[in-house]
Design a protein around this motif. Structure first.
Motif, PDB file in Angstrom:
ATOM      1  N   GLN D 252      72.372  68.632  -0.770  1.00  0.00           N
ATOM      2  CA  GLN D 252      72.001  68.368   0.615  1.00  0.00           C
ATOM      3  C   GLN D 252      70.631  67.714   0.696  1.00  0.00           C
ATOM      4  O   GLN D 252      69.782  67.935  -0.152  1.00  0.00           O
ATOM      5  CB  GLN D 252      72.020  69.682   1.390  1.00  0.00           C
ATOM      6  CG  GLN D 252      73.396  70.336   1.289  1.00  0.00           C
ATOM      7  CD  GLN D 252      73.504  71.639   2.026  1.00  0.00           C
ATOM      8  OE1 GLN D 252      72.594  72.026   2.759  1.00  0.00           O
ATOM      9  NE2 GLN D 252      74.616  72.316   1.854  1.00  0.00           N
ATOM     10  N   ARG D 253      70.457  66.917   1.737  1.00  0.00           N
ATOM     11  CA  ARG D 253      69.194  66.205   1.963  1.00  0.00           C
ATOM     12  C   ARG D 253      68.672  66.536   3.349  1.00  0.00           C
ATOM     13  O   ARG D 253      69.450  66.922   4.215  1.00  0.00           O
ATOM     14  CB  ARG D 253      69.417  64.699   1.884  1.00  0.00           C
ATOM     15  CG  ARG D 253      69.868  64.237   0.537  1.00  0.00           C
ATOM     16  CD  ARG D 253      70.371  62.829   0.567  1.00  0.00           C
ATOM     17  NE  ARG D 253      70.715  62.428  -0.786  1.00  0.00           N
ATOM     18  CZ  ARG D 253      71.873  62.740  -1.378  1.00  0.00           C
ATOM     19  NH1 ARG D 253      72.795  63.400  -0.729  1.00  0.00           N
ATOM     20  NH2 ARG D 253      72.086  62.377  -2.619  1.00  0.00           N
ATOM     21  N   ALA D 255      67.234  64.314   5.601  1.00  0.00           N
ATOM     22  CA  ALA D 255      67.682  63.304   6.568  1.00  0.00           C
ATOM     23  C   ALA D 255      68.928  62.615   6.027  1.00  0.00           C
ATOM     24  O   ALA D 255      69.055  62.397   4.830  1.00  0.00           O
ATOM     25  CB  ALA D 255      66.582  62.284   6.827  1.00  0.00           C
ATOM     26  N   GLN D 256      69.847  62.282   6.922  1.00  0.00           N
ATOM     27  CA  GLN D 256      71.102  61.630   6.529  1.00  0.00           C
ATOM     28  C   GLN D 256      70.916  60.120   6.636  1.00  0.00           C
ATOM     29  O   GLN D 256      71.462  59.471   7.513  1.00  0.00           O
ATOM     30  CB  GLN D 256      72.255  62.109   7.409  1.00  0.00           C
ATOM     31  CG  GLN D 256      72.434  63.609   7.393  1.00  0.00           C
ATOM     32  CD  GLN D 256      72.643  64.176   6.015  1.00  0.00           C
ATOM     33  OE1 GLN D 256      73.490  63.726   5.272  1.00  0.00           O
ATOM     34  NE2 GLN D 256      71.850  65.166   5.639  1.00  0.00           N
ATOM     35  N   VAL D 257      70.089  59.586   5.754  1.00  0.00           N
ATOM     36  CA  VAL D 257      69.693  58.187   5.840  1.00  0.00           C
ATOM     37  C   VAL D 257      69.925  57.533   4.489  1.00  0.00           C
ATOM     38  O   VAL D 257      69.700  58.144   3.442  1.00  0.00           O
ATOM     39  CB  VAL D 257      68.195  58.105   6.231  1.00  0.00           C
ATOM     40  CG1 VAL D 257      67.675  56.698   6.080  1.00  0.00           C
ATOM     41  CG2 VAL D 257      68.003  58.585   7.667  1.00  0.00           C
ATOM     42  N   GLU D 258      70.402  56.282   4.519  1.00  0.00           N
ATOM     43  CA  GLU D 258      70.521  55.507   3.283  1.00  0.00           C
ATOM     44  C   GLU D 258      69.796  54.178   3.482  1.00  0.00           C
ATOM     45  O   GLU D 258      69.891  53.555   4.532  1.00  0.00           O
ATOM     46  CB  GLU D 258      71.994  55.252   2.926  1.00  0.00           C
ATOM     47  CG  GLU D 258      72.152  54.551   1.577  1.00  0.00           C
ATOM     48  CD  GLU D 258      73.547  54.671   0.974  1.00  0.00           C
ATOM     49  OE1 GLU D 258      73.665  54.743  -0.258  1.00  0.00           O
ATOM     50  OE2 GLU D 258      74.529  54.699   1.740  1.00  0.00           O
ATOM     51  N   ASP D 268      67.738  59.980  -0.343  1.00  0.00           N
ATOM     52  CA  ASP D 268      66.691  60.943  -0.708  1.00  0.00           C
ATOM     53  C   ASP D 268      67.123  61.844  -1.865  1.00  0.00           C
ATOM     54  O   ASP D 268      68.309  62.063  -2.075  1.00  0.00           O
ATOM     55  CB  ASP D 268      66.412  61.870   0.487  1.00  0.00           C
ATOM     56  CG  ASP D 268      65.595  61.178   1.556  1.00  0.00           C
ATOM     57  OD1 ASP D 268      65.104  60.073   1.301  1.00  0.00           O
ATOM     58  OD2 ASP D 268      65.455  61.756   2.644  1.00  0.00           O
TER      59      ASP D 268
END
Lengths: 330, 330, 330, 330
Positions: D252-253, D255-258, D268
């Motif tokens: 798990q990260r 922020a859900q950002v790529e 991340d």
């Protein structure tokens, strides 16, 4: 042009023949098979002749043979081809018996011919990329490798009986991958196995589910899990964990599509089996073998690699029977 | 401690009250609502009093009010709170009428109180991260932004009637996100819209599916797609494309789990709706507002931001009726 | 065996020639090119002859021609091939001028030959899968399609001058994909465009960044974003949103590998450009064309599809100049 | 309201105190710690008193104690709390010595108090979801479980000395997860371990890298890999493979950002460590414990679970020293 013959017109032989047939530097001249019908069908597809092994080995325009016949014929064919001075590509395993395999290697060494073993996974672009990343230092020092290898469905019980068992028939691929990626020779193996899928496999004296751990002299570890049945396709994954990072090769699908509906997001199963998953690997394997026959320096799995993987498989079999880690002899 | 009252005890008011109640620097003193019952229920949960707006504004220990009542009450409440010298947090939109909204901002300016609009998405950790990445130069110059925003299911037809329409009620959030991320003021908007989901929405004079394009003076573009119904959850994604890279915020799920079976690989739908998807954003929004009330310098959406988004929404509505891009006045 | 000639020995002509050369049902007989050298090089690779267009059209063993020469030669070649009764595969666009394109189609119709346009993306396995999923009802009624199409780097300025502009040269592919997937003919297009990447493109009268919206009679929408430069590879994605679900085709990479280190998790860029991304599509396109020439019923993009996409491109160009949606004539 | 005291004001004690303090059904009355300063700081934050263990156990309004002090105090505190009739939540492990642990359980049994062990991972929403999916039959019969558990960085060498070693301190969590998910008691364990990260750990008599395999009576297998250092965050993954499917919980990260750029696509690292990764699990763990104290039927890890995991850890330690699988006694 490299003159070449394919021995064995079964499923794997057909793949090799097609890849050789399409190769611009190869001249596929013969198909050899104990079944005339199978040999003729494949020869027609590849626009070449049916031959006997004697014809092939006696033909001076033949530089190499690709052996894809049944395992029990490998040793004799390797010996004959070596004596005839042909370069040899042979499907794994060399043999189910280590002594016989060693004798094959001695004959090959004596006649100074090239022998490359068909560990096709080394040529898979994703696994090859793992090897390259290790070389580039992406993960630092390799510490733990995890290999997941699951077939879509169990083989027929009669195949199991003559396969040499899961460790020699299936996990042998993973032992080779482990050796190749660890960067150090394993000195010990532990394995444990179960019959969870098909009682017939158990009755045939084999197992269908297994876990193994390899260990090198410096303490690097490799864990392997095998299953003879997998609902979601041919599960082929490798993860390499090291001091500064990790690289992993994940499963592959035919189409890069995701669907969503009220039940969630959905992607296809993994590719169905090795013909699809390793199509590129089979092609690249032949490319590299032919390049090596042409005199180029190419990194190919050797007969020694085949022997070593077989020795690990034997030790894993013993380990699973004894419940203890088994030291690997030199 | 900051004395604060929440006006409006509906769904959004309850979120704000809970977040204020838990905040160590806030003293939630009053809940105000036209329904005594709703006010009392929420006050009980938050261990505070029910009050009238007059009591709240007359209480010198109250520093701020959070307005979450129906849209048609916003302007009057803002004016009254501004005159009483209270800091104001107000849910979007300021008003459905631009003239009224402008008057509100004038009163706020005259009384020199802080007014922050409830554009909650600016506080979402993933969208905030996009803003930060743009600031860090990750994408170079911003060129094209793509915003996908889909509600799980259409609102009741009676809500549609008083909502101001999809552009003012729903896409207004995306207009604000577009302005915030483009880094330049849009000078033009084009929109086109359809009734594809629910004919009742069409009968109420609204649309349920829409696409819009914003354009800035330097030619940066922002495309937005809205739907009032989405089978796979609350679809909230933003992609920022620039001269050297791209960043995107993807959908979120409750559990980070994937399942596989013979039909493939499966993940959960997106989170169901804004209460779940923006729970963190609502909490951080109140944190920042309270921090600003406490005198800190905090980047918060202003009343001016609320007015600007409303003006874009009006122009988008006109565009969708006229079939032409509409210039945005200053 | 189908006798076939390839006209045009440039980048695309070479792809087609290689795919035809390898095809078991095709007999590639001629390469035609204005450059003898280029024609000879390609003919040598494909083990065939260099010919003139007259030789090709006069050879009764030739069933079909594949036209991959420059756009300004397409109309004359189509006309000549039609008159000679050959089946025709032609790269897009038919022509940069709608009137000329229409005349081509009339000649083709008069001579009752098959004409298929080179909209290669329809044959991409992932995009084809989207079409299939729509057919299977996976998304219910199609409502909004989103197409992202970004080239890795801008073409040379001199190419831009003769390309017909971004809408006719690049977005024409996306207009075709939109038409194909919407399941209804667009009746209106809006487009807006900018010069954000290369001022030279602007000086040549073209744009490098554009967004468009298609609309059908029932209100279905298709949004398209194009950029002439993309840092992370050839960005080719399509999403189809409908009443009960969504399907999307995502970007593709050469190796299915992910690496992790202290800065996070990393995957390769998207495939570099169309030669890699659409290698399968080019192969399948020729397969289907040859199958159609052999008399099978195959779904192929027609000359009419080429005309329609060109008309949309013209309208998009006008829209971007006028700032208004443009109705598409029948 | 449940009267409760927290014993131990260190890192874990602070988490428990904060979760209890916020809980509507709990009245956190005391913090106990050998350091007055630490106790006072935490008591101030939680608006409660500092107390001695005698005060706590003598206070009839105290229903439960949460023990988060050092491992060597667990047994004595459990015994004292049991005699005082308090419900007990205790961090893992019960003790480093199996005999002492068994005595604790006997005292608990004699005084008929509830004892729950702090195996926090059972409460992680993603791992809990795996358990639920197994229950729903998603994977069919469980066959092979794979657990990956890697800490971001090794503990200080002095901690290692008193930790009981990697198997009792770190892998004990994974043994518990394995038991919980296998659905059958393991009857055998094999383990092998290395010092690859920090020689100081080796000098302190411990290891930093280990692999283990559990086996149940029916042949189900569980493989575990542990590392004391991981460059890309706190690596916590579990995969459950069965006869009809597979479920996996991934990292798990925040922020859900790529992001994408010329070097590829980037996400991340995994969450940094257990405070972040298991924040929800710690909260849910206290919720469930308090619910159980209130008399509800709740599935919680028991003292027996703590003993069993410790016995497996002891056997794994022996196995790693002997190079053989060790049978687990009842």
């Amino acid at each position: 042009m490299i003159g070449i013959a394919v021995v064995g017109a079964g499923r794997i032989g057909q793949i090799h023949a097609a890849n050789i047939h399409r190769h611009p530097a190869a001249n596929l001249k013969y198909i050899v098979d104990i079944s005339d019908r199978a040999a003729q069908d494949l020869a027609t597809k590849c626009n070449c002749s049916v031959g006997t092994i004697e014809e092939v080995l006696g033909d001076t325009s033949i530089n190499a043979v690709a052996i894809a016949s049944s395992t029990d014929t490998h040793a004799a064919l390797i010996a004959a081809a070596a004596r005839a001075g042909k370069a040899i590509f042979c499907e794994k395993p060399l043999d189910l018996d280590v002594t016989t395999a060693k004798e094959s290697l001695q004959i090959v060494a004596k006649h100074k011919v090239m022998l490359s073993l068909g560990f096709n996974r080394r040529h898979d672009p994703s696994f090859d990329r793992l090897k390259q990343e290790i070389g580039h230092g992406t993960v630092g020092d390799v510490e733990v490798i995890s290999i997941t290898s699951r077939d879509p469905s169990p083989p027929p019980a009669d195949y199991v009986g003559r396969s040499g068992g899961l460790f020699r028939d299936m996990m042998i691929h993973d032992f080779d991958m482990g050796r190749w990626l660890l960067g150090e020779e394993p000195i010990e193996v532990f394995a444990t196995a179960s019959v969870l899928i098909d009682e017939e496999i158990g009755k045939a004296g084999d197992v269908d589910t297994a876990v193994a751990v390899l260990r090198t002299a410096s303490g690097r570890l490799c864990q392997i899990t095998n299953s003879r049945r997998c609902s979601y396709g041919y599960d082929q994954r490798i993860e390499v964990f090291g001091s500064t990072g990790m690289v992993q090769a994940v499963n592959q699908r035919e189409a890069q599509v995701e669907a969503a509906d009220a039940s969630g997001f959905h992607r296809d199963p993994a590719q169905p089996f090795f013909l699809e998953r390793y199509a590129d690997a089979y092609r690249l394997q032949i490319d590299k073998f032919l390049s090596a026959v042409a005199g180029n320096s190419v990194d190919l799995p050797t007969g020694e690699d085949g022997l070593r993987a077989l020795q690990i498989a034997d030790a894993a079999q013993s380990s699973s029977e004894q419940g203890a880690a088994i030291a690997l002899s030199d």
